[in-house]
Design an enzyme around this catalytic site. Structure first.
Site, short mmCIF file in Angstrom:
data_model
loop_
_atom_site.label_atom_id
_atom_site.label_comp_id
_atom_site.label_asym_id
_atom_site.label_seq_id
_atom_site.Cartn_x
_atom_site.Cartn_y
_atom_site.Cartn_z
N HIS B 264 1.90 1.89 0.92
CA HIS B 264 2.39 0.94 1.78
C HIS B 264 1.61 -0.43 1.84
O HIS B 264 2.01 -1.41 1.38
CB HIS B 264 2.54 1.35 3.34
CG HIS B 264 2.97 0.06 4.28
ND1 HIS B 264 4.27 0.09 4.70
CD2 HIS B 264 2.39 -0.78 4.99
CE1 HIS B 264 4.38 -0.82 5.52
NE2 HIS B 264 3.06 -1.42 5.84
N GLU B 265 0.22 -0.14 1.98
CA GLU B 265 -0.46 -1.35 1.77
C GLU B 265 -0.47 -2.08 0.42
O GLU B 265 -0.90 -3.09 0.23
CB GLU B 265 -1.99 -1.24 2.26
CG GLU B 265 -2.11 -0.51 3.82
CD GLU B 265 -1.85 -1.59 4.88
OE1 GLU B 265 -1.69 -2.96 4.64
OE2 GLU B 265 -1.27 -1.22 6.06
N HIS B 268 1.65 -4.76 0.13
CA HIS B 268 1.16 -5.94 0.58
C HIS B 268 0.10 -6.49 -0.40
O HIS B 268 0.14 -7.86 -0.62
CB HIS B 268 0.43 -5.62 1.88
CG HIS B 268 1.38 -5.29 3.13
ND1 HIS B 268 2.40 -6.40 3.43
CD2 HIS B 268 1.56 -4.38 3.90
CE1 HIS B 268 3.05 -5.81 4.68
NE2 HIS B 268 2.44 -4.62 4.94
N GLU B 294 6.72 -7.58 4.90
CA GLU B 294 6.93 -6.13 5.12
C GLU B 294 8.07 -5.63 4.24
O GLU B 294 8.01 -4.55 3.71
CB GLU B 294 7.47 -5.94 6.54
CG GLU B 294 7.33 -4.78 7.19
CD GLU B 294 5.62 -4.38 7.56
OE1 GLU B 294 5.57 -3.00 7.44
OE2 GLU B 294 5.01 -5.07 7.44
#
Lengths: 497, 497
Positions: B264-265, B268, B294
């Site tokens: 997930h990160e 980003h 997001e």
């Protein structure tokens, strides 16, 4: 309404500078310890921006008037000491025109960058060309600082690192040292010739060395709630007093260099961790000088770390982390730590021959700054002094000669004496401790190190910059300033006793 | 002489802010990842000092005139977009009086600090008291922002995180979602009831999990020359575009939460690492919005990471670092990653039930900001909506109810919709990719992920804030704004297909 409005405003401004400089320190530490390569350009720009901002605030036009007004305010002794240090900081920031600061910064950056490839190539001619420009700008800097302070040019530079120290004093103590050191080195070598020393067998895993170093730091009282140990190519002690960031580097074939380096930096670290909390952020709360700082790292690394009884404390930690080896017996560890072998490289030098490297550099850099010699004269002087002081032939080997350090290329003239002044101060501290605590050595042998730390804390760390160096030394040791006899007695006692 | 002096001056000022904010970002990252506890007070003061300095520069009186002058200068399309974003930043910094900013900052700090002990004690009454004060100040903030922008109060807050998004639009897409989501959750659960899922057997050593996470980041194209992965209590993606600092946390009994969190990160992180280099330091080069951000983390974690073929890529990495287990077979990993189990906690929610948590929070926070309900109304609404949306009884369990998140206590009203808008945008990106590259799923199954990354880079990352969100979406997907049909099709296809 405050009765000391100018003084209070100066304090507020210094607190602000301290807080912003905190971010600069942490980002600089990160740059050496963790930053990935592609972050470098943005980091350099960010640090330069902050450097400019801090310089701008330190040279703000209102400061001169505030300093003068504060002189007339009703201040107590501590506040007056703080004001003295504020004025010192102001003079240091304002003595030089921005154009000179920037030109020197550029010349240094160019010289250091080129040095990285010139040194391995033994390219003295290339390095000398850049060094000439750095020296030219440093002489200009020294001339302006000398005009401002009334000191000689070299003294004006040295005063930035060791306030109050003068070359007449350095000449006196180094001149004495120069007389007996070469003879001592020879006698110690003769004596050690017959000793059997066992070399530890590697490799030593980095993780085990790291845990060993941290245990040694705990033994030396480092507060891990207020600091860390990490890794960098060039070990240093950075961060801020509230959060000290030490670094070391590991070689898997040898663990002692990292271990003793870590003990050395722990001395710097504990000085910073124990600077007076109630004044933090004010110049009064800063470490007194680079020489005094070095006296702490050498109190840890040499006075304590190479103490004959200290190997008895270190040995169980080494066995715990690296396993059993005959070479890890306390007597052998002590022999390894006190082995005297003159060599080319200052940073690898033992306690006894180290000062010879510093005397050599001091004599050359003083003459360079005062205009008595030029960059082209360095190699011949280097060769002669290395032969005279350490009996080593360095001809043609520039990379392990004048190119081994980048201090001069980085414009750091006037800094080298601090290393040996620090060693001498450290000897003076321990001589005082032994006078005041006759059972000190037995206590150290019993693993009781707190008398040493408590003494250093009371006399040095907690005093910050409250006193000028001479008074700090008087208060700490009861003697009027540096007494090099203690250093001689220390070396003769430890290595010939 | 430049023909755009005002614009150029604005650029110089933003570059300066960017460089100083760099130090703030790195020090904030360090605060979460490495700082020892006793460093906290000094760090907080240093960051607050920098925050004040940046705010002062962002509200400098000269900026208004420079912005107005720059409007009249001859700017190209890119420069004009940059000027639009500069004005947006200026409005955001100038709309609120310093006294309100400081009062809210204090109230938040108090509320967050108390929440840490109130949450485990299930102390709703205590929390509610502090939250009322945060809400009062947030309503005042919303009123001023609304006056300044002409938006409704809630929209004025949401516009800080998702510029251009309005609650009428959120109502439309969430209203639709609300109709079919509860039914879908039930159907998926019924379907999965018969599936055999093997639970991996721990413990899983932290060092092995770390190496696994880094390998997953490499698989996802993270550039380790321009960033790092470290650890912190609350995972985040920080640092600067030139040097991205991601964090995760490890639990030795379970490795999937850390692994999927890392993936997930990484979404980003890659957005930040690939923002347009030529404009770095200017508002134009910033990520478009929190919802768009997001959409990148969810493109990585959900669209790719829970893709049925992706488990085939992940499985060998898991085996490499954690050893062989029957549970590590690709089909089982995929079942673990796509298991739908409605629960109390938003951050632990699966892809399908997650939006229900967001809808609930959006409906409550919009009504709170607009003054339609009060803090005391939250628990009853929470219980009713949890039952309605997820069939879960939450009565009396405040700590796993409205006290589970600290967004509201931190004054972050208007942020929650971004999570689900991001999930919807991500579905829209992948629908577009599949239209343009019909063999996309076969390529993903073959381990060829570059088509996905190249598409995201060309359409999103490299565009920075060049376009308003609606235009960015149009250019990326060919559709005029957010189309929630793709999200529904994605969930139905993946979970019922």
């Amino acid at each position: 309404m405050s009765k000391t409005p100018a003084y209070d405003e100066l304090c507020r401004r210094h607190q602000r500078l301290h807080r912003l400089a905190h971010l600069q320190s942490i980002a600089s530490w990160d740059q050496s310890a963790f930053m990935p390569p592609k972050g470098n350009e943005a980091r350099a720009l960010a640090l330069a921006e902050m450097g400019g901002l801090l310089h701008q605030q330190a040279t703000d036009a209102a400061l001169k008037g505030l300093l003068d007004s504060a002189e007339g305010e009703s201040l107590d002794e501590t506040q007056r000491a703080n004001l003295r240090e504020m004025r010192r900081a102001w003079r240091a920031s304002n003595a030089l025109p921005q154009s000179l600061v920037e030109a020197k910064s550029l010349a240094i950056s160019h010289c250091e960058h080129a040095w990285r490839s010139q040194r391995p190539a033994n390219d003295w001619a290339g390095y000398a060309e850049n060094l000439r420009e750095v020296l030219r700008l440093t002489r200009e800097e020294a001339r302006l600082l000398a005009e401002d302070s009334g000191l000689s040019k070299y003294d004006a530079l040295m005063d930035q690192y060791e306030p109050g120290m003068r070359s007449t004093e350095v000449d006196r103590v180094f001149g004495d040292l120069r007389q007996w050191l070469p003879g001592l080195i020879q006698r110690v070598q003769e004596r050690q010739r017959g000793e059997a020393v066992q070399v530890p067998e590697g490799p030593f895993a980095t993780a085990a060395q790291r845990a060993l170093g941290q245990d040694a730091m705990r033994l030396m009282g480092f507060d891990f709630e207020a600091g860390r140990l990490d890794e960098s190519a060039h070990p240093f002690c950075g961060g801020v007093p509230e959060d000290v960031r030490m670094t070391t580097r590991y070689r898997e074939d040898s663990f002692l260099p990292s271990l003793t380096g870590t003990i050395h930096e722990t001395g710097h670290g504990r000085y910073e961790q124990n600077l007076p909390r109630e004044w933090l952020g004010l110049p009064l709360a800063r470490a007194r000088s680079m020489g005094l700082h070095e006296s702490q790292s050498l109190s840890f690394e040499m006075q304590l770390g190479s103490h004959p009884a200290f190997a008895g404390l270190l040995s169980p930690l080494i066995v715990k982390h690296l396993g059993e080896q005959p070479a890890f017996a306390p007597e052998n560890i002590n022999r390894l730590l006190t082995r005297v072998v003159p060599g080319h490289i200052r940073v690898d030098a033992d306690e006894v021959s180290y000062p010879a490297h510093v005397i050599l550099r001091y004599e050359i850099e003083r003459a360079l700054v005062e205009g008595e010699i030029e960059v082209d004269d360095i190699p011949a002087l280097w060769d002669a002094k290395m032969m005279e002081l350490l009996g080593i032939d360095t001809r043609g080997n520039y990379k392990d000669g004048p190119m081994q350090d980048v201090h001069w290329g980085a414009g750091l003239f006037g800094y080298f004496p601090c290393y040996t002044l620090g060693a001498m101060y450290a000897a003076q501290w321990f001589a005082t401790m032994r006078r005041e605590m006759p059972d000190l050595d037995q206590r150290i042998a019993a693993g009781e190190l707190s008398p040493v730390f408590d003494w250093l804390n009371a006399r040095i760390w907690s005093q910050g910059s409250r006193w000028e160096t001479a008074e700090l030394v008087q208060r700490a040791s009861g003697e009027p300033g540096l007494n090099p006899a203690h250093f001689r007695a220390h070396l003769e006692g430890r290595y010939l006793g």
